[in-house]
Design an enzyme around this catalytic site. Structure first.
Site, PDB file in Angstrom:
ATOM      1  N   GLY A 186      -9.027  -6.311   9.437  1.00  0.00           N
ATOM      2  CA  GLY A 186      -7.894  -5.668  10.080  1.00  0.00           C
ATOM      3  C   GLY A 186      -7.645  -6.247  11.457  1.00  0.00           C
ATOM      4  O   GLY A 186      -6.829  -7.153  11.635  1.00  0.00           O
ATOM      5  N   ARG A 187      -8.374  -5.740  12.438  1.00  0.00           N
ATOM      6  CA  ARG A 187      -8.162  -6.178  13.820  1.00  0.00           C
ATOM      7  C   ARG A 187      -8.183  -7.697  13.983  1.00  0.00           C
ATOM      8  O   ARG A 187      -7.323  -8.235  14.678  1.00  0.00           O
ATOM      9  CB  ARG A 187      -9.186  -5.507  14.735  1.00  0.00           C
ATOM     10  CG  ARG A 187      -8.883  -4.026  14.905  1.00  0.00           C
ATOM     11  CD  ARG A 187     -10.051  -3.238  15.474  1.00  0.00           C
ATOM     12  NE  ARG A 187      -9.690  -1.831  15.462  1.00  0.00           N
ATOM     13  CZ  ARG A 187      -9.574  -1.075  16.557  1.00  0.00           C
ATOM     14  NH1 ARG A 187      -9.846  -1.572  17.742  1.00  0.00           N
ATOM     15  NH2 ARG A 187      -9.191   0.177  16.454  1.00  0.00           N
TER      16      ARG A 187
ATOM     17  N   ARG B 222      -7.810   2.290  -2.656  1.00  0.00           N
ATOM     18  CA  ARG B 222      -8.649   2.278  -1.455  1.00  0.00           C
ATOM     19  C   ARG B 222      -9.287   3.650  -1.234  1.00  0.00           C
ATOM     20  O   ARG B 222      -8.594   4.667  -1.265  1.00  0.00           O
ATOM     21  CB  ARG B 222      -7.800   1.907  -0.241  1.00  0.00           C
ATOM     22  CG  ARG B 222      -8.616   1.505   0.979  1.00  0.00           C
ATOM     23  CD  ARG B 222      -7.724   0.933   2.065  1.00  0.00           C
ATOM     24  NE  ARG B 222      -8.461  -0.004   2.899  1.00  0.00           N
ATOM     25  CZ  ARG B 222      -8.460   0.032   4.228  1.00  0.00           C
ATOM     26  NH1 ARG B 222      -7.743   0.935   4.872  1.00  0.00           N
ATOM     27  NH2 ARG B 222      -9.148  -0.851   4.941  1.00  0.00           N
TER      28      ARG B 222
ATOM     29  N   TYR C  55      -5.821  10.989   4.060  1.00  0.00           N
ATOM     30  CA  TYR C  55      -4.433  11.261   3.668  1.00  0.00           C
ATOM     31  C   TYR C  55      -4.422  12.031   2.329  1.00  0.00           C
ATOM     32  O   TYR C  55      -5.476  12.426   1.835  1.00  0.00           O
ATOM     33  CB  TYR C  55      -3.623   9.966   3.675  1.00  0.00           C
ATOM     34  CG  TYR C  55      -3.629   9.388   5.082  1.00  0.00           C
ATOM     35  CD1 TYR C  55      -2.971  10.062   6.110  1.00  0.00           C
ATOM     36  CD2 TYR C  55      -4.374   8.258   5.406  1.00  0.00           C
ATOM     37  CE1 TYR C  55      -3.032   9.602   7.426  1.00  0.00           C
ATOM     38  CE2 TYR C  55      -4.440   7.791   6.728  1.00  0.00           C
ATOM     39  CZ  TYR C  55      -3.772   8.464   7.724  1.00  0.00           C
ATOM     40  OH  TYR C  55      -3.831   8.037   9.031  1.00  0.00           O
TER      41      TYR C  55
ATOM     42  N   GLN D 116       0.841  -1.204   0.000  1.00  0.00           N
ATOM     43  CA  GLN D 116       0.000   0.000   0.000  1.00  0.00           C
ATOM     44  C   GLN D 116       0.874   1.252   0.000  1.00  0.00           C
ATOM     45  O   GLN D 116       1.695   1.460   0.898  1.00  0.00           O
ATOM     46  CB  GLN D 116      -0.942   0.038   1.206  1.00  0.00           C
ATOM     47  CG  GLN D 116      -2.047   1.069   0.958  1.00  0.00           C
ATOM     48  CD  GLN D 116      -2.801   1.494   2.199  1.00  0.00           C
ATOM     49  OE1 GLN D 116      -2.194   1.804   3.210  1.00  0.00           O
ATOM     50  NE2 GLN D 116      -4.120   1.529   2.118  1.00  0.00           N
TER      51      GLN D 116
HETATM   52  C1  PHB Z   1      -3.211   5.206  11.543  1.00  0.00           C
HETATM   53  O1  PHB Z   1      -2.002   5.157  11.655  1.00  0.00           O
HETATM   54  O2  PHB Z   1      -3.944   5.442  12.506  1.00  0.00           O
HETATM   55  C2  PHB Z   1      -3.819   4.969  10.248  1.00  0.00           C
HETATM   56  C3  PHB Z   1      -3.016   4.827   9.148  1.00  0.00           C
HETATM   57  C4  PHB Z   1      -3.578   4.606   7.908  1.00  0.00           C
HETATM   58  C5  PHB Z   1      -4.942   4.542   7.800  1.00  0.00           C
HETATM   59  C6  PHB Z   1      -5.750   4.672   8.898  1.00  0.00           C
HETATM   60  C7  PHB Z   1      -5.179   4.885  10.123  1.00  0.00           C
HETATM   61  O3  PHB Z   1      -5.504   4.370   6.611  1.00  0.00           O
END
Ligand code: PHB
Length: 365
Positions: free
Chosen positions: A319-320, A229, A182, A101
């Site tokens: 993710g988690r 994404r 971002y 990514q």
């Molecule tokens: C984070 O570091 O909190 C973080 C980084 C990338 C993301 C979302 C959260 O897309």
């Protein structure tokens, strides 16, 4: 018992054959060397998770200017390429597939994380109400400066160069991070983009930088090895838009023409669950996308399988659950219990909470 079989239907994507549709979402873990080189422990971390249909790595900066958090990895130096190469080799040796990514954090940074004299860059000089993790813990982001139009080709070139380096490092493809507030998302949404040039104003103009970056990366890799994404309704990092469905409808349609590997959508994010209206709009947007669609955000196996069965998604990224369960696909397949992730070790630190989560076989022993 619910039918989780759809999760285990293989999926062809960009000439790759994914053995299952349980994908590993990008996860920031802040465990690289301070110069952005992945540490050796990342080899074991990704190796352990190679049974994912696809691993999408943690967000990785395309340039020193694109860094916003302590100890996140980069892909702009030889040492970064060498570190990542060891990771892709170990994932491939375990039979896995891995996309890198690419990110540039834009205004979500602090001068202490950037080279001497560099300040965070953004579409407009609007400071986000957001914090980043720096050397002294969490700090408010710095005041950004607005990028000049004639600097944007340099940003696009930074992505293209990073994409070429990712190829050297042996990845199977690239994910362009245009979500979660971002840089590319900052351009996309009008809460953060007040420009009056060709990169601001209309949704077409606000989508321009993300599209230019995606096309540049696709020219390095071939479009079928590039995913992107997006997070249409995400408010993380102080994001907003006056008409999200129109903004994202515009970029979905433009991206759909590029025949990319996939569209990966953050449909819900920790701390900001999508409400019914947002879910309805996300579903309408989903109808605009004719390629492979990956959904993300708070899924369990049953819901993921249901979404895949009815074509709402082709695959789901987790993710988690993947942080705490390196063998997540097997656990879903067997209906086995899951280990609960420890939030205290999400960001930064060593192997604790990183490579020491148990495999089922170890638990049974
Ligand atoms: C984070 O570091 O909190 C973080 C980084 C990338 C993301 C979302 C959260 O897309």
């Amino acid at each position: 018992m619910s039918d989780i079989a759809p999760l285990f239907r293989p999926l062809s994507m960009g000439g790759l054959e994914l053995p299952n549709r349980v994908l590993m979402a990008p996860l920031t873990r802040n465990r690289a060397h301070s110069d952005g080189t992945p540490k050796a422990m990342a080899e074991e971390y990704y190796h352990q998770r190679a049974s994912a249909g696809l691993i999408i790595t943690e967000a990785t900066q395309v340039s020193p200017e694109g860094k916003g958090y302590l100890d996140t990895p980069g892909i702009h130096e030889d040492s970064h390429v060498a570190g990542w190469r060891r990771i892709t080799e170990t994932v491939h040796a375990a039979g896995g597939r891995i996309f890198l990514q690419l990110w540039h954090v834009g205004r979500i940074s602090h001068t202490s994380l950037l080279p001497e004299g560099v300040v965070p860059v953004a579409p407009s000089a609007i400071r986000a109400k957001s914090q980043v993790f720096g050397t002294d813990g969490f700090v408010d982001v710095s005041e950004p400066r607005a990028l000049e139009a004639d600097e944007l080709p340099r940003i696009v070139a930074d992505y293209a160069r990073a994409a070429a380096r990712a190829k050297e490092a042996g990845f199977d493809g690239i994910e362009v991070h245009a979500a979660n507030g971002y840089l590319l998302d900052q351009f996309l949404r009008d809460g953060s983009n007040r420009r009056e040039d060709a990169y601001g104003g209309s949704a077409e103009n606000r989508a321009r930088l993300a599209l230019e970056v995606t096309e540049a990366v696709a020219s390095v890799w071939g479009a079928d090895r590039v995913g992107i994404r997006l997070s249409p309704f995400g408010s993380f990092n102080d994001m907003s838009d006056s008409d999200p469905e129109a903004t994202f409808g515009t970029i979905y349609r433009a991206l759909d023409k590029l025949r990319l590997a996939y569209l990966h959508v953050v449909e819900s994010f920790p701390g900001s669950d999508s409400g019914p209206d947002e879910l309805a709009a996300l579903e309408r947007l989903r109808g605009l996308w004719t390629g492979t669609y990956i959904a993300n955000g708070g899924f369990n196996a049953t819901r993921a399988a249901d979404w895949i069965a009815r074509g709402r998604a082709d695959a789901v990224s987790f993710g988690r659950p993947f942080i705490a369960n390196p063998d997540l696909p097997e656990r879903y397949q067997l209906g086995a219990g899951l280990t609960t992730p420890n939030e205290a070790t999400f960001y930064g630190g060593g192997t604790e909470g990183y490579t020491d989560y148990p495999f089922r076989a170890q638990e049974a022993a």
